[in-house]
Design a protein around this motif. Sequence first.
Motif, PDB file in Angstrom:
ATOM      1  N   GLU A  38       0.847  -1.199   0.000  1.00  0.00           N
ATOM      2  CA  GLU A  38       0.000   0.000   0.000  1.00  0.00           C
ATOM      3  C   GLU A  38       0.878   1.243   0.000  1.00  0.00           C
ATOM      4  O   GLU A  38       1.859   1.327   0.743  1.00  0.00           O
ATOM      5  CB  GLU A  38      -0.897  -0.004   1.243  1.00  0.00           C
ATOM      6  N   ILE A  40       1.808   4.896   1.007  1.00  0.00           N
ATOM      7  CA  ILE A  40       1.528   5.814   2.107  1.00  0.00           C
ATOM      8  C   ILE A  40       1.608   7.262   1.615  1.00  0.00           C
ATOM      9  O   ILE A  40       0.763   8.094   1.897  1.00  0.00           O
ATOM     10  CB  ILE A  40       2.519   5.601   3.265  1.00  0.00           C
ATOM     11  N   GLY A  44       6.680   6.502   0.281  1.00  0.00           N
ATOM     12  CA  GLY A  44       6.445   5.570   1.385  1.00  0.00           C
ATOM     13  C   GLY A  44       5.556   4.408   0.993  1.00  0.00           C
ATOM     14  O   GLY A  44       4.565   4.580   0.277  1.00  0.00           O
ATOM     15  N   HIS A  46       3.772   0.519   2.450  1.00  0.00           N
ATOM     16  CA  HIS A  46       3.462  -0.370   3.572  1.00  0.00           C
ATOM     17  C   HIS A  46       3.319  -1.789   3.042  1.00  0.00           C
ATOM     18  O   HIS A  46       2.545  -2.043   2.119  1.00  0.00           O
ATOM     19  CB  HIS A  46       2.175   0.046   4.273  1.00  0.00           C
ATOM     20  N   SER A  48       2.630  -5.946   3.637  1.00  0.00           N
ATOM     21  CA  SER A  48       2.060  -7.037   4.422  1.00  0.00           C
ATOM     22  C   SER A  48       2.609  -8.323   3.826  1.00  0.00           C
ATOM     23  O   SER A  48       2.357  -8.629   2.660  1.00  0.00           O
ATOM     24  CB  SER A  48       0.528  -7.029   4.349  1.00  0.00           C
ATOM     25  N   GLU A  57       4.159  -6.803   9.156  1.00  0.00           N
ATOM     26  CA  GLU A  57       3.719  -5.541   8.575  1.00  0.00           C
ATOM     27  C   GLU A  57       4.846  -4.542   8.824  1.00  0.00           C
ATOM     28  O   GLU A  57       5.355  -4.442   9.933  1.00  0.00           O
ATOM     29  CB  GLU A  57       2.439  -5.036   9.262  1.00  0.00           C
ATOM     30  N   TYR A  58       5.262  -3.840   7.794  1.00  0.00           N
ATOM     31  CA  TYR A  58       6.311  -2.843   7.993  1.00  0.00           C
ATOM     32  C   TYR A  58       6.244  -1.786   6.891  1.00  0.00           C
ATOM     33  O   TYR A  58       5.625  -1.988   5.846  1.00  0.00           O
ATOM     34  CB  TYR A  58       7.701  -3.494   8.029  1.00  0.00           C
ATOM     35  N   ASN A  59       6.906  -0.664   7.162  1.00  0.00           N
ATOM     36  CA  ASN A  59       6.965   0.428   6.208  1.00  0.00           C
ATOM     37  C   ASN A  59       8.345   0.507   5.571  1.00  0.00           C
ATOM     38  O   ASN A  59       9.352   0.156   6.190  1.00  0.00           O
ATOM     39  CB  ASN A  59       6.652   1.763   6.899  1.00  0.00           C
ATOM     40  N   GLN A  61      10.790   2.908   2.489  1.00  0.00           N
ATOM     41  CA  GLN A  61      10.898   4.153   1.718  1.00  0.00           C
ATOM     42  C   GLN A  61      11.724   3.915   0.465  1.00  0.00           C
ATOM     43  O   GLN A  61      12.746   3.224   0.504  1.00  0.00           O
ATOM     44  CB  GLN A  61      11.564   5.252   2.544  1.00  0.00           C
ATOM     45  N   SER A  75      13.879  -0.343   4.536  1.00  0.00           N
ATOM     46  CA  SER A  75      12.834  -0.411   5.556  1.00  0.00           C
ATOM     47  C   SER A  75      13.051   0.710   6.563  1.00  0.00           C
ATOM     48  O   SER A  75      14.181   1.117   6.835  1.00  0.00           O
ATOM     49  CB  SER A  75      12.856  -1.772   6.262  1.00  0.00           C
ATOM     50  N   ASP A  77      10.986   0.623   9.524  1.00  0.00           N
ATOM     51  CA  ASP A  77      10.637   0.000  10.801  1.00  0.00           C
ATOM     52  C   ASP A  77      10.541  -1.508  10.561  1.00  0.00           C
ATOM     53  O   ASP A  77      10.700  -1.978   9.442  1.00  0.00           O
ATOM     54  CB  ASP A  77       9.329   0.566  11.379  1.00  0.00           C
ATOM     55  N   THR A 166       2.143   0.423  -5.462  1.00  0.00           N
ATOM     56  CA  THR A 166       2.998   0.210  -4.311  1.00  0.00           C
ATOM     57  C   THR A 166       4.118  -0.762  -4.541  1.00  0.00           C
ATOM     58  O   THR A 166       4.317  -1.230  -5.611  1.00  0.00           O
ATOM     59  CB  THR A 166       2.119  -0.315  -3.175  1.00  0.00           C
TER      60      THR A 166
END
Length: 206
Positions: A38, A40, A44, A46, A48, A57-59, A61, A75, A77, A166
């Motif tokens: 997804e 952001i 950015g 996200h 899954s 689950e993480y974000n 860039q 990554s 996070d 994404t």
Amino acid sequence: MATVNKSVEVDVPVSVAYNQWTQFETFPQFMNGVEAVEQIDETGLHFSTNVGGVKREYNAQIVEQVPDSLISWASVDGPRNGGTVSFEPLGADRTRVNVEIVWEPEGLAEKAGSALGADSLRVGADLDKFKKFIEAQGHETGAWRGTVSGGDVDDTGETFGSGVTTAEFPPVDPDLSAPAANAPGANAPAANEGPAEPPQPRAPGL
């Protein structure tokens, strides 16, 4: 940290291979373990994922992006991971896609799997599926032709087809990301695509 390097040659022009990689929401169609991506914001993403029954689950860039050349991510996070997907034209209608992923296995199962080369096999299998996916279509499902440097969007680029979406191949700490590369970009949409749409909020290629 574990590092995986894999390549695949696809029978499509470099712009088609690159453009498809910018459609990140399509990653689950050819990447095992990626359930959803997804957007952001402009850079950015996200993720899954579900690999071997381990859900995360993480974000991430997008750190660097050069049309028809490369996409690098990291990554921000969750599990440390990142890497670069680069695109090398081998002729008018053939491209080599190179993937380098740097990640930190967590837990005994992941560490053992990495030691046995399971991560390399998975990336190789994903690239084979990408090859079948893009060659079966013969054209991209959409594209974003902007440039990202140091995590910042340098220009709005051009969006066409289904628009940007994404990402996949889990992204790295900024200090793990690949250095920026200079490469010429191809600005024109594929011949079989419709008229360009106005730029839309974007989503990244690794």
